[in-house]
Design an enzyme around this catalytic site. Structure first.
Site, PDB file in Angstrom:
ATOM      1  N   GLY A 126       0.819  -1.214   0.000  1.00  0.00           N
ATOM      2  CA  GLY A 126       0.000   0.000   0.000  1.00  0.00           C
ATOM      3  C   GLY A 126       0.847   1.255   0.000  1.00  0.00           C
ATOM      4  O   GLY A 126       1.816   1.371   0.747  1.00  0.00           O
ATOM      5  N   ASN A 154       1.375  -1.142  -4.894  1.00  0.00           N
ATOM      6  CA  ASN A 154       0.149  -0.341  -4.814  1.00  0.00           C
ATOM      7  C   ASN A 154      -0.728  -0.639  -6.016  1.00  0.00           C
ATOM      8  O   ASN A 154      -0.227  -0.861  -7.118  1.00  0.00           O
ATOM      9  CB  ASN A 154       0.499   1.154  -4.779  1.00  0.00           C
ATOM     10  CG  ASN A 154      -0.645   1.979  -4.223  1.00  0.00           C
ATOM     11  OD1 ASN A 154      -1.191   1.661  -3.168  1.00  0.00           O
ATOM     12  ND2 ASN A 154      -1.036   3.033  -4.924  1.00  0.00           N
ATOM     13  N   GLU A 201     -18.075  16.978   4.252  1.00  0.00           N
ATOM     14  CA  GLU A 201     -17.182  17.706   3.330  1.00  0.00           C
ATOM     15  C   GLU A 201     -17.682  17.568   1.885  1.00  0.00           C
ATOM     16  O   GLU A 201     -17.614  18.516   1.107  1.00  0.00           O
ATOM     17  CB  GLU A 201     -15.747  17.197   3.464  1.00  0.00           C
ATOM     18  CG  GLU A 201     -15.140  17.582   4.809  1.00  0.00           C
ATOM     19  CD  GLU A 201     -13.625  17.439   4.869  1.00  0.00           C
ATOM     20  OE1 GLU A 201     -13.110  16.416   4.383  1.00  0.00           O
ATOM     21  OE2 GLU A 201     -12.969  18.353   5.404  1.00  0.00           O
TER      22      GLU A 201
HETATM   23  P1  NAD Z   1     -17.410   8.034  10.038  1.00  0.00           P
HETATM   24  O1  NAD Z   1     -17.536   6.663  10.570  1.00  0.00           O
HETATM   25  O2  NAD Z   1     -16.631   9.011  10.798  1.00  0.00           O
HETATM   26  O3  NAD Z   1     -18.873   8.662   9.803  1.00  0.00           O
HETATM   27  C1  NAD Z   1     -19.913   7.905   9.249  1.00  0.00           C
HETATM   28  C2  NAD Z   1     -21.253   8.455   9.694  1.00  0.00           C
HETATM   29  O4  NAD Z   1     -22.265   7.680   9.085  1.00  0.00           O
HETATM   30  C3  NAD Z   1     -21.469   8.381  11.198  1.00  0.00           C
HETATM   31  O5  NAD Z   1     -21.840   9.662  11.691  1.00  0.00           O
HETATM   32  C4  NAD Z   1     -22.570   7.360  11.336  1.00  0.00           C
HETATM   33  O6  NAD Z   1     -23.463   7.641  12.420  1.00  0.00           O
HETATM   34  C5  NAD Z   1     -23.297   7.460  10.009  1.00  0.00           C
HETATM   35  N1  NAD Z   1     -24.017   6.218   9.690  1.00  0.00           N
HETATM   36  C6  NAD Z   1     -23.630   4.941   9.945  1.00  0.00           C
HETATM   37  N2  NAD Z   1     -24.603   4.066   9.571  1.00  0.00           N
HETATM   38  C7  NAD Z   1     -25.600   4.814   9.062  1.00  0.00           C
HETATM   39  C8  NAD Z   1     -26.872   4.486   8.519  1.00  0.00           C
HETATM   40  N3  NAD Z   1     -27.318   3.232   8.412  1.00  0.00           N
HETATM   41  N4  NAD Z   1     -27.641   5.501   8.073  1.00  0.00           N
HETATM   42  C9  NAD Z   1     -27.243   6.787   8.175  1.00  0.00           C
HETATM   43  N5  NAD Z   1     -26.057   7.140   8.690  1.00  0.00           N
HETATM   44  C10 NAD Z   1     -25.232   6.170   9.135  1.00  0.00           C
HETATM   45  O7  NAD Z   1     -16.840   7.847   8.546  1.00  0.00           O
HETATM   46  P2  NAD Z   1     -16.086   8.928   7.628  1.00  0.00           P
HETATM   47  O8  NAD Z   1     -16.755  10.229   7.662  1.00  0.00           O
HETATM   48  O9  NAD Z   1     -15.895   8.269   6.298  1.00  0.00           O
HETATM   49  O10 NAD Z   1     -14.677   9.065   8.332  1.00  0.00           O
HETATM   50  C11 NAD Z   1     -13.812   7.927   8.481  1.00  0.00           C
HETATM   51  C12 NAD Z   1     -12.537   8.333   9.190  1.00  0.00           C
HETATM   52  O11 NAD Z   1     -11.790   9.215   8.344  1.00  0.00           O
HETATM   53  C13 NAD Z   1     -12.791   9.091  10.475  1.00  0.00           C
HETATM   54  O12 NAD Z   1     -11.833   8.731  11.430  1.00  0.00           O
HETATM   55  C14 NAD Z   1     -12.613  10.525  10.095  1.00  0.00           C
HETATM   56  O13 NAD Z   1     -12.146  11.314  11.173  1.00  0.00           O
HETATM   57  C15 NAD Z   1     -11.575  10.446   8.979  1.00  0.00           C
HETATM   58  N6  NAD Z   1     -11.770  11.566   8.020  1.00  0.00           N
HETATM   59  C16 NAD Z   1     -11.193  12.760   8.336  1.00  0.00           C
HETATM   60  C17 NAD Z   1     -11.391  13.848   7.501  1.00  0.00           C
HETATM   61  C18 NAD Z   1     -10.785  15.167   7.904  1.00  0.00           C
HETATM   62  O14 NAD Z   1      -9.958  15.191   8.813  1.00  0.00           O
HETATM   63  N7  NAD Z   1     -11.191  16.275   7.338  1.00  0.00           N
HETATM   64  C19 NAD Z   1     -12.168  13.737   6.341  1.00  0.00           C
HETATM   65  C20 NAD Z   1     -12.744  12.492   6.054  1.00  0.00           C
HETATM   66  C21 NAD Z   1     -12.542  11.403   6.900  1.00  0.00           C
END
Ligand code: NAD
Length: 394
Positions: A9, A36, A168
């Site tokens: 990766g 990768n 975002e």
């Molecule tokens: P996440 O797990 O943080 O968020 C997913 C969201 O989907 C949760 O709020 C959850 O309650 C919701 N969800 C789950 N099942 C659901 C359902 N059946 N119906 C409706 N909603 C549901 O996932 P992510 O946003 O992809 O983030 C993943 C990781 O990547 C996290 O640790 C995050 O901090 C990181 N990330 C960081 C950034 C940044 O720093 N700007 C940006 C993107 C991701």
């Protein structure tokens, strides 16, 4: 005898490990192979911008060859089929196999579908530059179609999951849709831009006042939030929510969560819910010659509250750097460094001109332009670092 280091990766963890190990090992002392599936290193924290056509693909997908220039890393663009840590063997989908003296597992995460019927088959995701391009082209196509047919499902865009990825993405879409709809003679007010979140609020990692700020900023630009409503089923273009309502949409992007890469779970490594458990040196707790970085690892900080470090880019990057040194230390019988993650905060963009963030050890809140600038600065800092210009800047 020359050692062989294999890195699986080239995301944040894998690329940084490959770049850093060369600070300690010459090519005569160790051969480094980096595998990768894409020829690019993808800045996945910026994919939402590509999905809305707000940034060029080159800004989020950088040729690995360039990033590894002069590093004497043997880059293999291939897909890992499986790896066995008991046999010390990696099998690629092209049928070839590799053996190693030390292995780095940095295979990232995959989308979690939580067993929700029809979800995987009927949604798009935002995990790669290709996914982002697909979303952008799809959104534009649906609007073009809507201009002709006026079918409501073509004017409905649904994001599933209100974590950082979903928020975002919706912020970026809210910014471009007025322009995109105008291009096809559609009134933006006819578009339904929805985000559904299972929990009571979006962005649960942020404090209440910033959640409020994010919600208001996005609502003012046309986003409608449906909170406390899990998606329970998807059939074709019909998305069911827990309260019985059905959303008919031809554009559904699932950002509801991530889980460890399934290859890790069957590799023979000790795992905790699909991610490899590691010690403070980022070695697998079951196989010390295997180091694990980023979303493939589950790391419990010693001073934490018993919860694992979040699967974020900044943690993956720091893990990769440390592993670069520890590979050398391990193979040469020297003492290994301990991982001391620095959490610089959480930055969420809400489109091109707005953002919310908590910064530093005190979680200082930021909003608006300062948060936007901070997010941009953090991206520039990372890019400068991987392009090897960091030392020139000082
Ligand atoms: P996440 O797990 O943080 O968020 C997913 C969201 O989907 C949760 O709020 C959850 O309650 C919701 N969800 C789950 N099942 C659901 C359902 N059946 N119906 C409706 N909603 C549901 O996932 P992510 O946003 O992809 O983030 C993943 C990781 O990547 C996290 O640790 C995050 O901090 C990181 N990330 C960081 C950034 C940044 O720093 N700007 C940006 C993107 C991701």
């Amino acid at each position: 005898m020359s050692k062989h280091i294999v890195i699986l990766g080239a995301g944040y963890g894998g690329l940084l490990a490959a770049q850093n190990v060369r600070k300690y090992y010459t090519k005569e002392q160790a051969k480094v192979t980096l595998i990768n599936k894409y020829p690019t290193h993808q800045i996945i924290t910026e994919l939402h911008r590509l999905a809305a056509g707000n940034v060029a693909e080159q800004a989020v997908a950088m040729p690995l060859e360039k990033l590894l220039k002069g590093k004497d890393v043997d880059l293999k663009i291939a897909t890992v089929d499986s790896f066995s840590v008991d046999n010390k063997e990696v099998a690629l989908t092209d049928g070839s196999t590799l053996t190693y003296d030390a292995l780095v597992v940095a295979l990232g995460s995959v989308t979690a579908y939580f067993g929700i019927p029809g979800l995987e088959e009927n949604s798009m995701v935002l995990k790669s530059a290709a996914d982002a391009n697909k979303i952008y082209n799809h959104v534009e196509e649906r609007i073009r179609e809507y201009a002709k047919t006026k079918k409501e499902e073509d004017a409905t865009i649904l994001i599933g999951g209100g974590g950082l990825t979903g928020v975002e993405l919706v912020g970026e879409l809210a910014d471009i849709l007025p322009k995109l709809t105008k291009k096809y003679g559609v009134d933006f007010k006819e578009i339904k831009l929805l985000l559904v979140e299972a929990g009571p609020k979006i962005l649960p990692v942020l404090p209440e006042n910033l959640i409020q700020r994010a919600t208001e900023s996005l609502e003012a630009r046309g986003v409608k939030f449906l909170t406390g409503l899990p998606v329970t089923n998807v059939a074709g273009n019909v998305v069911d929510l827990k309260d019985g309502q059905k959303i008919v949409t031809n554009t559904f992007v699932w950002t509801g969560g991530v889980q460890g890469n399934p290859l890790v779970g069957v590799s023979g490594l000790e795992v905790n819910r699909g991610r490899a458990t590691v010690n403070d040196n980022l070695q697998s707790t079951s196989h010390p010659e295997v180091f694990v970085a980023g979303d493939s690892a589950v790391y419990f900080p010693a001073d934490g509250d018993g919860r694992p470090a979040p699967p974020t880019a900044q943690i993956a990057w720091q893990m990769g750097e440390l592993i670069g040194y520890n590979l050398f230390a391990f193979l040469e019988g020297k003492s290994l460094d301990t991982f001391k993650p620095v959490n610089s905060g959480t930055l969420a963009s809400l489109g091109r001109k707005d953002g919310v963030a908590i910064i530093g050890a005190n979680s200082t809140p930021l909003k608006g332009l300062p948060a936007t600038l901070m997010k941009e600065a953090s991206n520039v800092r990372y890019l400068t670092h991987i392009k090897g210009l960091f030392s020139l800047a000082y």
